[in-house]
Design a protein around this motif. Structure first.
Motif, PDB file in Angstrom:
ATOM      1  N   ASN E  62      30.065 -11.610 -63.847  1.00 61.06           N
ATOM      2  CA  ASN E  62      28.974 -11.713 -61.820  1.00 61.06           C
ATOM      3  C   ASN E  62      28.874 -13.261 -62.159  1.00 61.06           C
ATOM      4  N   VAL E  63      27.851 -13.005 -62.938  1.00 62.24           N
ATOM      5  CA  VAL E  63      27.531 -14.591 -63.116  1.00 62.24           C
ATOM      6  C   VAL E  63      28.380 -16.066 -63.257  1.00 62.24           C
ATOM      7  N   LEU E  64      29.248 -15.732 -63.911  1.00 66.01           N
ATOM      8  CA  LEU E  64      30.194 -17.213 -63.947  1.00 66.01           C
ATOM      9  C   LEU E  64      31.000 -17.146 -62.571  1.00 66.01           C
ATOM     10  N   LYS E  65      30.799 -16.051 -62.556  1.00 58.67           N
ATOM     11  CA  LYS E  65      32.056 -15.614 -60.611  1.00 58.67           C
ATOM     12  C   LYS E  65      31.320 -16.933 -59.561  1.00 58.67           C
ATOM     13  N   ALA E  66      29.573 -16.276 -59.456  1.00 59.18           N
ATOM     14  CA  ALA E  66      28.600 -16.911 -59.062  1.00 59.18           C
ATOM     15  C   ALA E  66      28.941 -18.357 -58.707  1.00 59.18           C
ATOM     16  N   TYR E  67      28.386 -18.862 -59.980  1.00 54.37           N
ATOM     17  CA  TYR E  67      28.594 -19.732 -60.245  1.00 54.37           C
ATOM     18  C   TYR E  67      29.641 -20.963 -60.130  1.00 54.37           C
ATOM     19  N   ALA E  68      30.680 -20.358 -59.724  1.00 54.99           N
ATOM     20  CA  ALA E  68      32.070 -21.111 -59.642  1.00 54.99           C
ATOM     21  C   ALA E  68      32.409 -21.345 -58.657  1.00 54.99           C
ATOM     22  N   TYR E 110      17.555  -7.383 -61.544  1.00 45.58           N
ATOM     23  CA  TYR E 110      18.532  -7.069 -61.586  1.00 45.58           C
ATOM     24  C   TYR E 110      19.782  -6.896 -62.792  1.00 45.58           C
ATOM     25  N   TYR E 111      20.174  -7.715 -62.629  1.00 43.48           N
ATOM     26  CA  TYR E 111      21.388  -8.772 -62.800  1.00 43.48           C
ATOM     27  C   TYR E 111      20.975  -8.869 -64.354  1.00 43.48           C
ATOM     28  N   CYS E 112      20.193  -9.753 -64.846  1.00 41.98           N
ATOM     29  CA  CYS E 112      19.646 -10.337 -65.887  1.00 41.98           C
ATOM     30  C   CYS E 112      19.317  -8.561 -66.906  1.00 41.98           C
ATOM     31  N   LEU E 113      18.872  -7.196 -66.700  1.00 43.87           N
ATOM     32  CA  LEU E 113      18.142  -5.972 -66.954  1.00 43.87           C
ATOM     33  C   LEU E 113      19.664  -5.376 -67.645  1.00 43.87           C
ATOM     34  N   VAL E 114      20.356  -5.606 -66.589  1.00 45.59           N
ATOM     35  CA  VAL E 114      21.482  -4.748 -66.648  1.00 45.59           C
ATOM     36  C   VAL E 114      22.793  -5.250 -67.926  1.00 45.59           C
ATOM     37  N   ALA E 115      22.754  -6.711 -67.968  1.00 48.25           N
ATOM     38  CA  ALA E 115      24.320  -7.462 -68.439  1.00 48.25           C
ATOM     39  C   ALA E 115      23.420  -7.481 -69.729  1.00 48.25           C
ATOM     40  N   HIS E 116      22.825  -8.127 -70.286  1.00 47.41           N
ATOM     41  CA  HIS E 116      21.443  -8.297 -71.388  1.00 47.41           C
ATOM     42  C   HIS E 116      20.961  -7.045 -72.743  1.00 47.41           C
ATOM     43  N   GLY E 117      20.686  -6.270 -71.504  1.00 47.54           N
ATOM     44  CA  GLY E 117      20.530  -4.946 -71.732  1.00 47.54           C
ATOM     45  C   GLY E 117      21.286  -3.816 -72.503  1.00 47.54           C
ATOM     46  N   ALA E 118      22.867  -4.455 -72.154  1.00 52.14           N
ATOM     47  CA  ALA E 118      24.121  -3.797 -73.209  1.00 52.14           C
ATOM     48  C   ALA E 118      23.801  -4.478 -74.049  1.00 52.14           C
ATOM     49  N   ALA E 119      23.964  -5.968 -73.690  1.00 51.71           N
ATOM     50  CA  ALA E 119      24.217  -6.565 -75.112  1.00 51.71           C
ATOM     51  C   ALA E 119      23.035  -6.244 -75.843  1.00 51.71           C
ATOM     52  N   ARG E 204      24.837  -9.460 -58.601  1.00 53.49           N
ATOM     53  CA  ARG E 204      25.270  -7.614 -58.762  1.00 53.49           C
ATOM     54  C   ARG E 204      25.707  -8.096 -59.357  1.00 53.49           C
ATOM     55  N   PRO E 205      25.630  -6.952 -61.134  1.00 52.16           N
ATOM     56  CA  PRO E 205      25.955  -6.993 -62.650  1.00 52.16           C
ATOM     57  C   PRO E 205      27.357  -6.793 -62.291  1.00 52.16           C
ATOM     58  N   ASN E 206      28.135  -6.581 -63.060  1.00 51.72           N
ATOM     59  CA  ASN E 206      29.417  -5.753 -63.225  1.00 51.72           C
ATOM     60  C   ASN E 206      28.593  -4.314 -63.931  1.00 51.72           C
TER      61      ASN E 206
END
Lengths: 214, 214, 214, 214, 214, 214
Positions: E62-68, E110-119, E204-206
């Motif tokens: 979603n971060v990419l879509k947000a910047y798009a 929230y966004y980054c914790l979810v996305a990068h926690g998964a990573a 919002r994270p995917n």
């Protein structure tokens, strides 16, 4: 809301005497604090002190005009200030001004940062030093002595309850005497006071400071 | 490391004069700060001021003895203190002491909390009020005026850079004049100074304060 | 808004039984918290516990009355409190009360500072020690053991996420066992709970505490 | 340093009884806290409570094993926990778990975030809700009621001394009764206690929690 | 207020191409930020980058879509992100993700914790490690190298003005080169940027991230 | 420890080309960061970018030289910087620089305060405005629009997790579009990144900035 101080007799006499003051200083006069306080009559002593400021500096620092609404308060402030910043001490005048600015930086006091930042630049002949004190003293290349002095002042400003014997020992280790420690504490304390009086009243610095010793 | 002050001539003269001082006060004398500062000679004015303290209070507050190593510093401190805390003001003496304690609570200054907590108890005749100022002024049942006054003092202590016109307006709304606002700011500033001098030097309060007005 | 607890059957029975209670304690009864909670029926165990408080202390601590609206909650609180503060432990009762006050000082809890400050004064026979715990434990002259204990408690209160093995090691180094460390943690934790229940409900201490052991 | 708890008689009996426990839970057993505490004998009540946990959950939560070194402490903890989290209340069980996680997030308590995050996921059937409580409750899409509840809990956690009547009024406005306010305060307080006991002892959650209700 | 991005031509083209995207990803699309920004036309480079994400990950973060909404901003973000997180470095990809999560934890993003926690979970194969980074990195059992790296990142996040030579020395002591120190600083800086863009826009994270690598 | 960058090929080529650079700028070259990073080869694009800086500004900003050890990182930084600070936006260039300084003031970043303070002075023609941004933006006399913009940027810097819809609404109310909000967030984010890279590496500003536009 505007702190017009036109009726201040002491100050009016002052500005008559100093008709040559640049327009910039005249502007400074018009709105020094957010408080509307009628100026009182200055004692002869304070009257000549203002005259001496005008003569030596070319202007009367706004903090003095702000206190001038009450001669007793002005005299107490001037007596303490002059003793702390100008009387003999193991700390140089520059060092005392460095403390003034580092403390004012913690408290984000616009008045004191502008006025004493100029003093650091002038006394040191090193304009970036004034900026470093105002922005982050840790980024300055300082002697161990001056770094310890400022670390103590900043800690005493931000968390006075945590200052203990090891903090005093750190000052003694770089050569400060117990009398010097008192002076560091007293200058730090003084600007913690002044910063708050200035912030509470929205005190504005004389604009002339901005260009000094750049 | 201990701040023995036995050689202080001014203080020695004092203690000769006041042979009747209770042993508790004598103990207080032995270690007032962590700094080893030789007492200097007091001026006649300060000499009689100490005598007056002894006569009226039964003891000389340790803060005065701490400053007594240098008569000029002592005089400046006393002049400012007496003007702020005792001169005519729109703030009652109790209100000024309440500010002193609420500010000292933020800075966790043992000396000032003990000495000025006793003053709040004595002036108010309400021992819990002294505790409330030292512990959490928000828990006290205060008039809107006094609550606004203390909220301003505490904000100015903790985050002076955030004080702005709405904060001054809040004081005006509960009836404070601009001159009163100056006094609130000045008392707040003063204790932000004293708290730091006391913490930096590990100043110890006279033990006699603890039992006063309980 | 006022937490009148007049209908509390358990408490009413209590006050009938203790008609001799001084008026000060009766006043305490009238407004203990800002919550309007109807008292429930106390179990026989709690009933006699209240009676024992009255007999031994001359009053029932307000925190117990506050919990008395629900007998199960009261019993759980009393069980945990008595185990922590009174059961055998490597920490003396005074030490546990010192932790209580130092923790409550960080959280500025009026109720706990008043009630447990009195306990420190009483158990130590040293009134200034109670003040020091409430004002700034760093200013107290403590043994290394007690200083380490309080530093741990205060750090655990303010930044629990930073407590790590070196913090536990610092306790072991001054002689605390692992069981003692548990007790320090548990008392610290307990007052971090009580402080918040008291602050959330504006719980007021029995006024009788103020004069105790001064 | 390792909190081996092999000699804990209560726990040994437990693990004999539950030979079917998955290896993951067995691992959990080996190092629950950083304290080396010998387990004591559990009362029959606690013994069957552990058995019930094993039966219902498939494991005994590590916090219970940590407390098991002293049966009285364990019983007091269990009594308070069960009353707060499971007894009838105006707050749903999910709401109480949401408070648990939001509070533990402020205190960054690994144990409680893992264990109660799983509970929020399980009770809500909404895995992201568990993450939101642990990461930043403000980012969750909550009802006004639940948002007010969590804002109160978080404020009470971070700055308990600033909680006043307007904070309680904000809860009443979204429908909470005074009894509910007590429960919000009590759950908030309880986790401020547990967070600190867990952090002080480096308590490790059962690894089984991580995968639950994802 | 809702960040509907339906008109984003770039994204529309994307979603046509990826008709097979699971409904969960489609939902993610509907409200990515709280800002209502019309999507712009993506460059061919970004167009294929989105396609590659879809192909490799099964969704476009979603971060990419947000910047798009602005191709130049998207390209600058992608270039910096890919250089920092994927280009050769003395830090492993996992280590860079660990920094990302530890930093985002301080900023509660929230966004980054979810996305990068998964990573972190995916790259380490250790689901609890992801939780530890998000909750409290100090509770993780880390090598000295990784602990020093994260301590530096967290200090640089919370108090950047206090980072000095000893902090860099601490990194060198555990084996990091000056180039590695740059990379630690740059990744830390990058997430201090992203955290704020995400928080400012309520990104919002995917939802697909939540279940990954549990 | 000194970040000598003598071997940087890209930079060497630069300085050959610009033999006319004042000695002050030459000095700047010798120690830009505390990291010892060998300069890499610059792309033609970056090569001409450096030349353009030299031509237009009379010097190459040290931050660019600091990034020049790796052409990919330099290009990514320059692309993002130029898009944010120079591309068309609803925010004027001065407003973007005001955000840069107000953010850097919160993070006490010496490099950014010096470099962007000069930009605020130059773009505004109002030297005190630069000081106000660096010292305390709340003391500046700003339009409602600019005050709201800076309040948002400072809040997003200090407590990003508390930014919510009402904060965005406050920006919309003074006339900012959603696209403007993105730009405020992005500039704020960018300097939260740059401040940390600069602080982590002890980046030193070109001394020429100090005297500019005073």
């Amino acid at each position: 809301m505007a702190g017009k101080r036109k009726k201040s007799s002491g100050i009016n006499r002052k500005s008559e005497r100093t008709a040559a003051v640049a327009s910039i200083a005249a502007d400074d006069d018009s709105e020094i604090t957010a408080l509307n306080l009628k100026g009182g009559r200055l004692s002869d002593g304070m009257d000549s002190y203002f005259a001496k400021c005008q003569e030596k500096l070319g202007f009367v620092p706004n903090v003095l005009k702000a206190y001038a609404f009450d001669n007793a308060k002005l005299e107490a402030f001037v007596a303490m200030y002059n003793d702390l910043m100008l009387a003999p001490s193991g700390l140089s005048k520059l060092e005392r001004e460095m403390i003034a600015v580092a403390v004012s930086s913690q408290n984000r006091c616009y008045y004191c940062l502008v006025a004493h930042g100029a003093a650091v630049r002038a006394l040191s002949g090193d304009p970036p030093l004034g900026e470093l004190m105002a922005m982050n003293h840790r980024a300055a290349r300082l002697s161990k002595r001056q770094r310890a002095m400022l670390d103590f002042a900043v800690k005493l400003t931000n968390e006075p309850w945590t200052v203990e014997e090891p903090d005093r020992e750190a000052l003694r280790r770089v050569g400060f005497t117990d009398r010097d420690i008192w002076d560091i504490a007293a200058v730090t304390g003084f600007f913690n006071m002044s910063n708050r009086v200035a912030s509470a009243t929205d005190m504005r610095p004389n604009t002339v400071y901005h260009g000094q010793a750049r």
